[in-house]
Design an enzyme around this catalytic site. Structure first.
Site, PDB file in Angstrom:
ATOM      1  N   ARG A 188      16.912 -11.724 -43.347  1.00 44.39           N
ATOM      2  CA  ARG A 188      16.975 -12.512 -42.122  1.00 44.39           C
ATOM      3  C   ARG A 188      16.080 -11.897 -41.055  1.00 44.39           C
ATOM      4  O   ARG A 188      15.992 -10.676 -40.937  1.00 44.39           O
ATOM      5  CB  ARG A 188      18.428 -12.529 -41.621  1.00 44.39           C
ATOM      6  CG  ARG A 188      19.144 -13.810 -41.951  1.00 44.39           C
ATOM      7  CD  ARG A 188      20.611 -13.688 -41.698  1.00 44.39           C
ATOM      8  NE  ARG A 188      20.938 -13.320 -40.319  1.00 44.39           N
ATOM      9  CZ  ARG A 188      22.171 -13.185 -39.857  1.00 44.39           C
ATOM     10  NH1 ARG A 188      23.193 -13.383 -40.678  1.00 44.39           N
ATOM     11  NH2 ARG A 188      22.404 -12.842 -38.615  1.00 44.39           N
TER      12      ARG A 188
ATOM     13  N   LYS B 182      32.069  -9.464 -41.774  1.00 42.87           N
ATOM     14  CA  LYS B 182      32.797 -10.694 -41.417  1.00 42.87           C
ATOM     15  C   LYS B 182      32.534 -11.812 -42.428  1.00 42.87           C
ATOM     16  O   LYS B 182      33.451 -12.457 -42.913  1.00 42.87           O
ATOM     17  CB  LYS B 182      32.337 -11.240 -40.054  1.00 42.87           C
ATOM     18  CG  LYS B 182      32.543 -10.328 -38.886  1.00 42.87           C
ATOM     19  CD  LYS B 182      32.202 -11.045 -37.574  1.00 42.87           C
ATOM     20  CE  LYS B 182      30.716 -11.292 -37.363  1.00 42.87           C
ATOM     21  NZ  LYS B 182      29.940 -10.093 -37.063  1.00 42.87           N
TER      22      LYS B 182
HETATM   23  P1  AMP Z   1      25.512 -14.179 -37.342  1.00 51.32           P
HETATM   24  O1  AMP Z   1      25.083 -14.988 -38.523  1.00 51.32           O
HETATM   25  O2  AMP Z   1      26.968 -14.300 -37.038  1.00 51.32           O
HETATM   26  O3  AMP Z   1      25.038 -12.753 -37.421  1.00 51.32           O
HETATM   27  O4  AMP Z   1      24.755 -14.830 -36.086  1.00 51.32           O
HETATM   28  C1  AMP Z   1      23.341 -14.841 -35.983  1.00 51.32           C
HETATM   29  C2  AMP Z   1      22.921 -15.207 -34.587  1.00 51.32           C
HETATM   30  O5  AMP Z   1      23.375 -16.530 -34.278  1.00 51.32           O
HETATM   31  C3  AMP Z   1      23.505 -14.341 -33.484  1.00 51.32           C
HETATM   32  O6  AMP Z   1      22.771 -13.158 -33.280  1.00 51.32           O
HETATM   33  C4  AMP Z   1      23.434 -15.281 -32.292  1.00 51.32           C
HETATM   34  O7  AMP Z   1      22.110 -15.362 -31.784  1.00 51.32           O
HETATM   35  C5  AMP Z   1      23.768 -16.620 -32.909  1.00 51.32           C
HETATM   36  N1  AMP Z   1      25.231 -16.885 -32.875  1.00 51.32           N
HETATM   37  C6  AMP Z   1      26.104 -16.912 -33.924  1.00 51.32           C
HETATM   38  N2  AMP Z   1      27.353 -17.193 -33.521  1.00 51.32           N
HETATM   39  C7  AMP Z   1      27.279 -17.353 -32.178  1.00 51.32           C
HETATM   40  C8  AMP Z   1      28.224 -17.641 -31.168  1.00 51.32           C
HETATM   41  N3  AMP Z   1      29.530 -17.798 -31.444  1.00 51.32           N
HETATM   42  N4  AMP Z   1      27.781 -17.731 -29.886  1.00 51.32           N
HETATM   43  C9  AMP Z   1      26.480 -17.573 -29.575  1.00 51.32           C
HETATM   44  N5  AMP Z   1      25.525 -17.279 -30.477  1.00 51.32           N
HETATM   45  C10 AMP Z   1      25.918 -17.168 -31.773  1.00 51.32           C
END
Ligand code: AMP
Length: 218
Positions: free
Chosen positions: A152, A8
């Site tokens: 991360r 993404k």
């Molecule tokens: P990502 O960078 O998209 O992999 O997101 C990392 C972490 O941020 C996720 O595992 C969630 O804990 C939190 N997170 C990101 N986007 C959302 C969202 N739309 N709603 C809730 N938590 C989110």
């Protein structure tokens, strides 16, 4: 949309570069808020990195603030939002014209785990690298901002399982929601970044009449 590690973020980077619609990553907004120690960041800190969703209230407050900025007026590329049905409803309330297109990027689970375990991220600007396919040019220093490139905390074998569980339980049902609305495009994300991007670009070109640049076609 898509499971963690489906690409993404890389696709949103490409769209931003080619069409000028800024990437708005809620994961990135959350990590920034935590890094900067803002009040919402302090609240989010204990919820991040565990593979569960951060409270809607926090995510929505950060998103609202970001979407109000001038560069989002002509459009934006959401990465990692919405992640549950109530967020999808909030998005509709916030910006009734959007989303105009939803890309669901499907990748086999085995490939996802491999990708996530080799993913590296800039600890300052969130640029994405891969220890095998796309390492930073200088040892663990970000090519974009010179910040430290790290793994991360949630790109870890145990947390990945939880992130996948959260995805299947809360985010996957949104595919049917957007399919019903007619804005869903299914994308095969098992190939290279170029192979995954090609059909996305085709859809965007069709929507925007082949024009490029910020606000094209609006
Ligand atoms: P990502 O960078 O998209 O992999 O997101 C990392 C972490 O941020 C996720 O595992 C969630 O804990 C939190 N997170 C990101 N986007 C959302 C969202 N739309 N709603 C809730 N938590 C989110």
């Amino acid at each position: 949309m898509g499971a963690p590690g489906c690409g993404k973020g890389s696709m949103a980077d490409r769209i931003e570069k080619e069409y000028g619609y800024p990437k708005v990553s809620t994961g990135g907004l959350l990590r920034d808020a935590v890094r900067n120690g803002t009040p919402l960041g302090l609240e989010a800190a204990s919820q991040l990195g565990k593979g569960k969703l951060v409270e809607d209230r926090i995510v929505l407050a950060l998103l609202r603030e970001r979407l109000e900025k001038e560069d989002c007026r002509a459009g934006y590329t959401l990465d990692g939002f919405p992640r549950n049905l109530s967020q999808a409803v909030s998005l509709k309330e916030m910006d009734g014209r959007r989303p105009e297109a939803v890309f669901d990027i499907a990748v086999d689970e085995e490939t996802i785990v491999k990708r996530i375990l080799s993913r590296l991220t800039c600890g300052r600007c969130d640029a994405i690298y891969n220890s095998v396919a796309k390492p930073p040019k200088n040892d663990m220093i970000c090519d974009v901002c010179g910040g430290p490139v790290i793994r991360r905390k949630d790109d870890d074998p145990v947390v990945i399982k939880e992130r996948m569980r959260t995805y299947h339980e809360q985010t996957e049902p949104l595919i049917a929601y957007y399919d019903k609305g007619g804005s869903l495009h299914r994308i095969d994300g098992n190939g290279t970044v170029d192979e995954t991007y090609a059909p996305i670009r085709k859809v965007l070109d069709r929507m925007l009449g082949g024009e490029r640049g910020r606000g094209a076609g609006r």
